[in-house]
Design a protein around this motif. Structure first.
Motif, PDB file in Angstrom:
ATOM      1  N   UNK A  82      37.105  36.718  33.031  1.00  0.00           N
ATOM      2  CA  UNK A  82      37.388  36.497  31.622  1.00  0.00           C
ATOM      3  C   UNK A  82      38.330  37.557  31.080  1.00  0.00           C
ATOM      4  N   UNK A  83      38.408  38.665  31.790  1.00  0.00           N
ATOM      5  CA  UNK A  83      39.275  39.765  31.367  1.00  0.00           C
ATOM      6  C   UNK A  83      40.726  39.558  31.759  1.00  0.00           C
ATOM      7  N   UNK A  84      41.022  38.430  32.407  1.00  0.00           N
ATOM      8  CA  UNK A  84      42.397  38.155  32.778  1.00  0.00           C
ATOM      9  C   UNK A  84      42.907  39.000  33.914  1.00  0.00           C
ATOM     10  N   UNK A  85      42.027  39.446  34.783  1.00  0.00           N
ATOM     11  CA  UNK A  85      42.449  40.213  35.935  1.00  0.00           C
ATOM     12  C   UNK A  85      42.620  41.692  35.655  1.00  0.00           C
ATOM     13  N   UNK A  86      41.853  42.247  34.716  1.00  0.00           N
ATOM     14  CA  UNK A  86      41.911  43.673  34.429  1.00  0.00           C
ATOM     15  C   UNK A  86      41.460  44.451  35.659  1.00  0.00           C
ATOM     16  N   UNK A  87      42.335  45.318  36.170  1.00  0.00           N
ATOM     17  CA  UNK A  87      42.023  45.991  37.428  1.00  0.00           C
ATOM     18  C   UNK A  87      40.880  46.991  37.282  1.00  0.00           C
ATOM     19  N   UNK A  88      40.753  47.605  36.146  1.00  0.00           N
ATOM     20  CA  UNK A  88      39.663  48.568  35.983  1.00  0.00           C
ATOM     21  C   UNK A  88      38.308  47.875  36.051  1.00  0.00           C
ATOM     22  N   UNK A  89      38.215  46.681  35.483  1.00  0.00           N
ATOM     23  CA  UNK A  89      36.956  45.942  35.578  1.00  0.00           C
ATOM     24  C   UNK A  89      36.664  45.543  37.018  1.00  0.00           C
ATOM     25  N   UNK A  90      37.716  45.250  37.784  1.00  0.00           N
ATOM     26  CA  UNK A  90      37.539  44.946  39.205  1.00  0.00           C
ATOM     27  C   UNK A  90      37.220  46.215  39.994  1.00  0.00           C
ATOM     28  N   UNK A 244      27.870  43.542  43.019  1.00  0.00           N
ATOM     29  CA  UNK A 244      27.900  44.351  41.808  1.00  0.00           C
ATOM     30  C   UNK A 244      28.862  43.762  40.784  1.00  0.00           C
ATOM     31  N   UNK A 245      30.029  43.323  41.243  1.00  0.00           N
ATOM     32  CA  UNK A 245      30.979  42.694  40.310  1.00  0.00           C
ATOM     33  C   UNK A 245      30.363  41.452  39.674  1.00  0.00           C
ATOM     34  N   UNK A 246      29.689  40.658  40.492  1.00  0.00           N
ATOM     35  CA  UNK A 246      29.060  39.440  39.968  1.00  0.00           C
ATOM     36  C   UNK A 246      28.005  39.776  38.920  1.00  0.00           C
ATOM     37  N   UNK A 247      27.187  40.779  39.201  1.00  0.00           N
ATOM     38  CA  UNK A 247      26.123  41.140  38.266  1.00  0.00           C
ATOM     39  C   UNK A 247      26.663  41.842  37.027  1.00  0.00           C
ATOM     40  N   UNK A 248      27.794  42.528  37.176  1.00  0.00           N
ATOM     41  CA  UNK A 248      28.418  43.160  36.010  1.00  0.00           C
ATOM     42  C   UNK A 248      29.218  42.166  35.171  1.00  0.00           C
ATOM     43  N   UNK A 249      29.394  40.958  35.668  1.00  0.00           N
ATOM     44  CA  UNK A 249      30.048  39.922  34.884  1.00  0.00           C
ATOM     45  C   UNK A 249      31.492  39.662  35.223  1.00  0.00           C
ATOM     46  N   UNK A 250      32.007  40.225  36.317  1.00  0.00           N
ATOM     47  CA  UNK A 250      33.389  39.956  36.732  1.00  0.00           C
ATOM     48  C   UNK A 250      33.395  38.706  37.596  1.00  0.00           C
ATOM     49  N   UNK A 251      34.128  37.709  37.194  1.00  0.00           N
ATOM     50  CA  UNK A 251      34.137  36.426  37.890  1.00  0.00           C
ATOM     51  C   UNK A 251      35.397  36.279  38.736  1.00  0.00           C
ATOM     52  N   UNK A 252      35.189  36.083  40.042  1.00  0.00           N
ATOM     53  CA  UNK A 252      36.299  35.812  40.937  1.00  0.00           C
ATOM     54  C   UNK A 252      36.553  34.305  40.991  1.00  0.00           C
TER      55      UNK A 252
END
Length: 292
Positions: A82-90, A244-252
């Motif tokens: 949802x962040x549009x590919x923000x690298x820091x969130x990844x 961890x990314x999945x649980x933190x809400x980062x969607x691939x």
């Protein structure tokens, strides 16, 4: 340290007494836990008396987060979310995983230093449970790992990173990170008991560094050549990073490119349990062998 072989507290013959002699199962458990806590207290005292060591072990992850987040963050464009590919969130979940993975070297180096300075010999000469010595090292490293994660998370929040999936999911992600560190502790203890000197322990970087780089910590596996991406996907730290990314809400996009990535949360539990089942007995057995 407790003198396990000579303590006779509680005979179990009187009303209300508890048999804490080393011959009884309850007594063995009691003195094993007591020995373990004494080892933990010893190790944590070293941190208090050596602030430079604390600054290095806790400061290096912060520097790494700032370096990768700000230096490389503007050039990297991972897909999805949802962040549009923000690298820091990844990146942040991957940095958490990298810190847990590099802890393996800290464990091994500490064990090697204790062995070369005669500390392990002293433990072996005392009437202590071998499992307590190994477990004490593990508990200490878990405490340090929790401190590292707390500092890293605070740094990430200051940089603008947020978890979008709620408190419960975030706590689950941190739990998986600690579980990974728990499993790697026993690899570090086992290797530390095998390595002959601190100089040889430095060679672990040649193993751990590629192990962390060939993973999904810094880039998605889909961006790699097919064969390399498959190897990286089946790397245990990739499973923890993806979970961890999945649980933190980062969607691939597409939820991952293979079965291992689509079931990352499951594998983030299975991998550490499997590693612990293999290396914890090996570490205890190695210590017992040195005790003979």
């Amino acid at each position: 340290m407790s003198t396990v072989g000579t303590n006779t507290a509680g005979t179990g013959t009187g009303t209300g007494t508890v048999d804490l002699t080393v011959e009884s199962p309850r007594g063995r458990l009691y003195w094993t836990v007591a020995d373990c806590l004494n080892v933990v207290r010893r190790e944590l005292t070293h941190y208090r008396r050596q602030p430079s060591y604390i600054a290095w072990q806790l400061g290096f992850p912060i520097i790494s987060v700032l370096l990768y987040g700000y230096v490389f963050g503007g050039a990297m464009k991972p897909p999805g979310g949802e962040n549009g590919g923000n690298y820091r969130d990844f990146l942040m979940p991957g940095m958490f995983v990298m810190t847990m993975a590099f802890g393996l070297m800290n464990t091994a180096t500490t064990v090697v230093n204790d062995a070369t300075k005669g500390v392990i010999d002293r433990f072996r000469s005392m009437p202590m449970a071998p499992s307590a010595v190994v477990a004490g090292r593990g508990v200490t490293d878990l405490v340090v790992a929790c401190a590292e994660l707390t500092i890293l998370a605070a740094t990430a929040v200051v940089m603008g990173w947020r978890s979008d999936a709620g408190i419960a999911a975030a706590l689950g992600a941190f739990g998986l990170l600690v579980l990974l560190r728990f499993s790697l502790i026993w690899i570090g203890v086992f290797l530390g008991l095998l390595i002959p000197n601190p100089e040889a322990a430095g060679g672990l970087y040649a193993v751990v560094f590629p192990f962390t780089m060939i993973s999904s910590i810094f880039v998605p596996t889909a961006s790699m050549p097919g064969w390399l991406g498959a190897v990286a996907a089946w790397n245990p730290i990739s499973s923890t990073g993806t979970a961890a990314r999945e649980l933190f809400g980062y969607e691939m996009p597409g939820g991952g490119s293979g079965w291992i990535e689509q079931h990352a949360v499951l594998m983030a539990v299975v991998w550490p349990l499997a590693l612990t089942a293999v290396f914890l007995p090996l570490a205890v057995r190695r210590f017992q062998r040195l005790s003979r």
